[in-house]
Structure formats: C-alpha cells, structure tokens
Design a protein around this motif. Structure first.
Motif, PDB file in Angstrom:
ATOM      1  N   ASN A  44       0.825  -1.220   0.000  1.00 33.59           N
ATOM      2  CA  ASN A  44       0.000   0.000   0.000  1.00 33.59           C
ATOM      3  C   ASN A  44       0.853   1.262   0.000  1.00 33.59           C
ATOM      4  O   ASN A  44       0.538   2.249  -0.667  1.00 33.59           O
ATOM      5  N   SER A  90       2.366   1.596  -3.543  1.00 28.58           N
ATOM      6  CA  SER A  90       1.331   1.976  -4.506  1.00 28.58           C
ATOM      7  C   SER A  90       0.994   3.463  -4.387  1.00 28.58           C
ATOM      8  O   SER A  90       0.827   4.157  -5.397  1.00 28.58           O
ATOM      9  N   THR A  91       0.919   3.942  -3.156  1.00 29.87           N
ATOM     10  CA  THR A  91       0.637   5.364  -2.924  1.00 29.87           C
ATOM     11  C   THR A  91       1.771   6.234  -3.437  1.00 29.87           C
ATOM     12  O   THR A  91       1.541   7.275  -4.074  1.00 29.87           O
ATOM     13  N   ALA A 125       1.625   9.007  -6.474  1.00 31.50           N
ATOM     14  CA  ALA A 125       2.006  10.404  -6.215  1.00 31.50           C
ATOM     15  C   ALA A 125       3.286  10.793  -6.944  1.00 31.50           C
ATOM     16  O   ALA A 125       3.758  11.918  -6.792  1.00 31.50           O
TER      17      ALA A 125
END
Length: 252
Positions: A43, A46-47, A51
């Motif tokens: 997670n 992926s973030t 970004a």
C-alpha cells in the motif's frame, strides 16, 4: 514527547533507502532491508507510485520518480539562490541597518527564505519558512511588477482582494495600476499592507532566462524608512547584482 506517525516515517525510510541504493529495488528487497511487512509495504509503494515519488521500470522494480527530481531541483535552486544572495544581503544589511528579507514566489504566496536582523529590528511574523500573500507584500509586488497582466489575472481571479490590514490594496484592478509604477521605478512598496507598523521597499531578482525567481526587501518603521532616501536605490542595485550572480542580464 515527539509524535511519530508510523506510516509517514516508513515513507521517509523508503526514500532514504533509495538514496543509498545504486540500483532499482524489488518489493521483496525493500521489505527485507526495512523489515516492513509485505501487506503494509504494498500500500505504501502503490501510494508513492501514484504520487510520482516512485516509479516502476519494465522489470517491475522500483526507482525514484519524477516528483523527487522536481523537488530536488527546487531545493537546489533555493540553495543556489540563498548562497548567491547571502553576501550581498549581508552587505546591504550593514549599509542600511534595517531588516532585510529574501523570498520567492510560489503561486499566490511568497515563501520567506532569509531574514537578516539589525540592531533595531521590529517584530514581524515574516520568518524563514513563513508564507505571505503575494499581492500585499513588498516582496510579492516586486515579483508581480514583472509578471504579465495575463499571468496576474490567472493568479488572482477575483477582483476584490482580501484585506490583511486596513491599508491592504482593495482590488486587482488597482493593484495592476500600482504595479506599472513599481515596474517603471524598479522597486515596490508595502505601506503597512501586510503588517501594521511594517513599511517595505522591495526589488525583484530574475534568472538567466529572464524569469522572476525571487525578491529582496528592506523593512522597518515607516518614518525611519522614509527618512533614508538611499534605501530604494540600494535595494534595486543589490537585486540587480544578485540577478547577475544568478546568470541574468538586466539593464541598469
């Protein structure tokens, strides 16, 4: 007691890991080196990819993303501006014995990079790292004076400007007229428009490409500032010297 946000700290750990790594990293390698569980790491990664702080290559391995490059370039520009400006600002501070500021524009705000106090500096909330509206500070007006009217309209879309003090200029149309005068004379004025008791004289700094990158100002009580007629000329000439140090070619 310091508060540490675990997920934020892990993001910084990931960035630090890439800073010390000579190659791209797989998710498994990141997990092993930082001891982050795979479920949590997925997670986070992926973030960071979404970004643009990280990216994946064709082997699905992770590398630093374009956002890091832009941030790094901005940090380098700020450092170059600070280093090139400081000797001139110190000399200016000694000559004028007033508070000297250096700030750069970002959108509708000015970000303060440097403040040099004198032996009778006045209290102000303008400290390094602080941000102020671009339209009611001498520094901001100095930058705006070299912007096109189209760019000013894009930045300030409402004609009525928020009053920070009773002296704040009230409308964008009035500001544009004022900026023409500032452009012609080479320096801008903030007559207690952002802080009561603070009168500022400011001039813009431009880059080698002729773009406005910052401004410098001298600030103090109005009566004392007006009594020193050398301030506008010295501010303008110092901004010119810093612009030249940054590679610009400006007419005297």
């Amino acid at each position: 007691m310091k508060v540490i946000v675990k997920s934020a700290y892990r993001v910084l750990e990931i960035l630090d890991l890439f800073n010390s790594s000579e190659s791209s990293l797989s998710e498994k390698e990141i997990s092993a080196q930082l001891n982050i569980p795979a479920s949590s790491l997925y997670n986070l990664l992926s973030t960071m990819v979404a970004a643009e702080y990280l990216r994946k290559d064709y082997l699905r391995r992770y590398k630093l993303g374009s956002k890091i490059i832009r941030l790094g370039n901005k940090a380098r520009e700020d450092l170059d501006l600070y280093n090139e400006s400081l000797p001139y600002l110190k000399k200016l501070s000694q000559q004028l014995n007033e508070t000297i500021f250096l700030a750069y524009p970002t959108g509708q705000e000015m970000i303060y990079l440097t403040k040099l106090d004198c032996n009778h500096s006045i209290k102000t909330s303008a400290q390094p790292g602080a941000n102020k509206p671009i339209y009611c500070t001498g520094l901001g007006k100095a930058c705006l004076s070299l912007y096109s009217e189209e760019k000013i309209n894009q930045l300030l879309q409402e004609d009525i400007l928020e009053s920070i003090t009773p002296n704040t200029i009230k409308s964008k149309s009035s500001l544009i007229k004022q900026l023409q005068k500032f452009r012609d004379q080479g320096y801008a004025i903030d007559d207690e428009e952002n802080e009561i008791g603070l009168y500022c004289v400011a001039s813009p700094i431009v880059s080698a490409e002729g773009e406005v990158i910052a401004a410098i100002s001298c600030a103090g009580p109005k009566e004392r500032m007006l009594s020193n007629e050398s301030i506008p000329k010295k501010i303008n000439s110092t901004a010119l010297l810093i612009s030249k140090a940054m590679g610009a070619v400006r007419r005297e």
